[in-house]
Motif scaffolding. Structure first.
Motif, PDB file in Angstrom:
ATOM      1  N   ASP A  96       0.837  -1.203   0.000  1.00 46.51           N
ATOM      2  CA  ASP A  96       0.000   0.000   0.000  1.00 46.51           C
ATOM      3  C   ASP A  96       0.871   1.252   0.000  1.00 46.51           C
ATOM      4  O   ASP A  96       1.994   1.229   0.480  1.00 46.51           O
ATOM      5  CB  ASP A  96      -0.890   0.032   1.241  1.00 46.51           C
ATOM      6  N   ASP A  98       0.262   3.876   1.742  1.00 46.99           N
ATOM      7  CA  ASP A  98       0.116   4.659   2.976  1.00 46.99           C
ATOM      8  C   ASP A  98       1.070   4.248   4.089  1.00 46.99           C
ATOM      9  O   ASP A  98       0.913   4.656   5.232  1.00 46.99           O
ATOM     10  CB  ASP A  98      -1.328   4.578   3.467  1.00 46.99           C
ATOM     11  N   GLN A 100       1.231   1.545   5.605  1.00 45.25           N
ATOM     12  CA  GLN A 100       0.687   0.588   6.570  1.00 45.25           C
ATOM     13  C   GLN A 100       1.349  -0.767   6.372  1.00 45.25           C
ATOM     14  O   GLN A 100       1.293  -1.627   7.235  1.00 45.25           O
ATOM     15  CB  GLN A 100      -0.825   0.452   6.387  1.00 45.25           C
ATOM     16  N   ARG A 159      -2.937  -9.304   5.070  1.00 43.80           N
ATOM     17  CA  ARG A 159      -2.940  -8.086   4.283  1.00 43.80           C
ATOM     18  C   ARG A 159      -2.627  -8.450   2.840  1.00 43.80           C
ATOM     19  O   ARG A 159      -2.274  -9.584   2.550  1.00 43.80           O
ATOM     20  CB  ARG A 159      -1.878  -7.107   4.810  1.00 43.80           C
ATOM     21  N   ARG A 203      -2.176   4.646   8.982  1.00 45.30           N
ATOM     22  CA  ARG A 203      -1.640   5.232   7.760  1.00 45.30           C
ATOM     23  C   ARG A 203      -0.955   6.568   8.037  1.00 45.30           C
ATOM     24  O   ARG A 203      -1.334   7.303   8.934  1.00 45.30           O
ATOM     25  CB  ARG A 203      -2.680   5.317   6.651  1.00 45.30           C
TER      26      ARG A 203
HETATM   27 MG    MG Z   1      -4.267   1.611   4.313  1.00 52.02          MG
END
Ligand code: MG
Ligand code: UDP
Length: 315
Positions: A96, A98, A100, A159, A203
């Motif tokens: 991702d 962000d 994360q 994830r 995030r």
């Molecule tokens: Mg995220």
């Protein structure tokens, strides 16, 4: 020649996080530069902010950065598929924008695949810190239900952050379905996956694109895509209702023979009618879900449409 790792980054309105992400990922790339080369594919999923501009600037500055830009927002699933199809690496990671998904885990993931012979290293969060409690509760329920219903194992807290071998990625893109539920597809293709655990990280910037309703629809999609158990539920409910009706008929006949037939029972009659028609509609709804998916599947529409890119696709 050195091996190549492709890092796929689906981005939707990530103008704030993307520069921060780039800083972090090149730190990791520099650290691993003795062993491997890198390629970053930023998939711009129809962002309405400066995400594409930032991606283009990064790609001018750094030849390893590639961008693939969609003609509109197609969703993260489409973004991941595009990334996988445009990737040239021997190993492919999905991450991702962000932060994360900590890029710092990448060297460890690479070592596991190289040294321990796994085909894939996935990550799962063991905590859901920073998430609304109701959301965590429903997420847990969802995993319990789907794992009972489907033969394909879905790991709770898994994830999309993972590193895979070329072979595994080829298997994933060979599945051309339109309704893509990646968590299921990754697990469906098999191969040996090692799971690394980490604590949830919030995030860095921007906000999550997932509302509760979106997550709920996504959950239904996962169930419909990987299980046909709901279809049998309607059959089973039908049988149960027939049995109940049969018993009720016998009871009523006996009662009438013994006590005569005083008029009554209208309220209960209404309740029964409502109940049974409710079940019928519910079952039709389930069938409708499958029919709708089949309908979309038969249209064979593309999962995403690329408007511009600086990466040529390998066929
Ligand atoms: Mg995220
Ligand atoms: N994303 C995307 N298309 C979308 C929604 C999200 O490409 O329609 C990307 C987003 O930019 C981010 C990743 O998917 O890099 C995960 O999104 P988000 O952080 O909102 O999800 P969460 O981490 O909250 O599950």
């Amino acid at each position: 020649m050195k091996e190549l790792i492709t890092v796929i980054v689906p981005c939707y309105n990530e103008e704030e996080s993307l520069p921060l992400f780039y800083e972090e990922i090149i730190k990791v790339a520099d650290k691993m530069s003795k062993q491997v080369d890198f390629e970053f594919i930023l998939v711009n999923d129809g962002s309405k902010d400066k995400t594409l501009e930032i991606s283009k600037n990064l790609s001018k500055k750094d030849k390893r950065v590639k961008y693939v830009s969609f003609s509109r927002n197609f969703g993260k699933e489409a973004g991941m598929l595009a990334g996988l199809e445009y990737a040239k690496g021997d190993y492919i990671a999905i991450m991702d924008a962000d932060l994360q998904d900590p890029p710092s885990m990448l060297p460890e993931m690479y070592n596991i695949i190289k040294k321990e012979g796994y085909d894939c290293v996935g990550t799962r969060r063991v905590t859901r810190k920073g998430e609304p409690p109701i959301r965590s509760f429903f997420a847990r329920c969802f995993y319990k239900i789907i794992n009972k219903m489907s033969k394909v194992e879905m790991v709770d807290g898994a994830r999309d952050y993972r590193l895979m071998t070329r072979q595994m990625v080829n298997s994933i893109i060979s599945m051309k379905e339109y309704n893509r539920y990646s968590k299921g597809l990754f697990s469906f293709v098999g191969y040996d996956t090692k799971w690394l655990e980490y604590e949830n990280i919030e995030r860095v910037a921007g906000e999550t694109k997932w509302s509760f309703w979106k997550l709920f629809k996504y959950a239904i999609e996962g169930i419909v895509a990987f299980s046909t158990v709901p279809l049998s539920i309607s059959a089973i409910l039908g049988i149960i209702m027939c049995l109940v009706a049969f018993i009720a008929i016998i009871v009523i006949i006996i009662k009438t023979l013994m006590f005569g037939d005083p008029v009554g029972g209208w309220p209960s009659m209404v309740c029964i009618i409502l109940f049974v028609s409710g079940i019928q509609l519910f079952c039709m709804g389930i069938i409708g879900q499958y029919l709708a998916k089949t309908y979309l599947e038969t249209k064979k529409r593309p999962v995403y449409i690329v408007k511009e890119t600086n990466q040529d696709k390998i066929e």
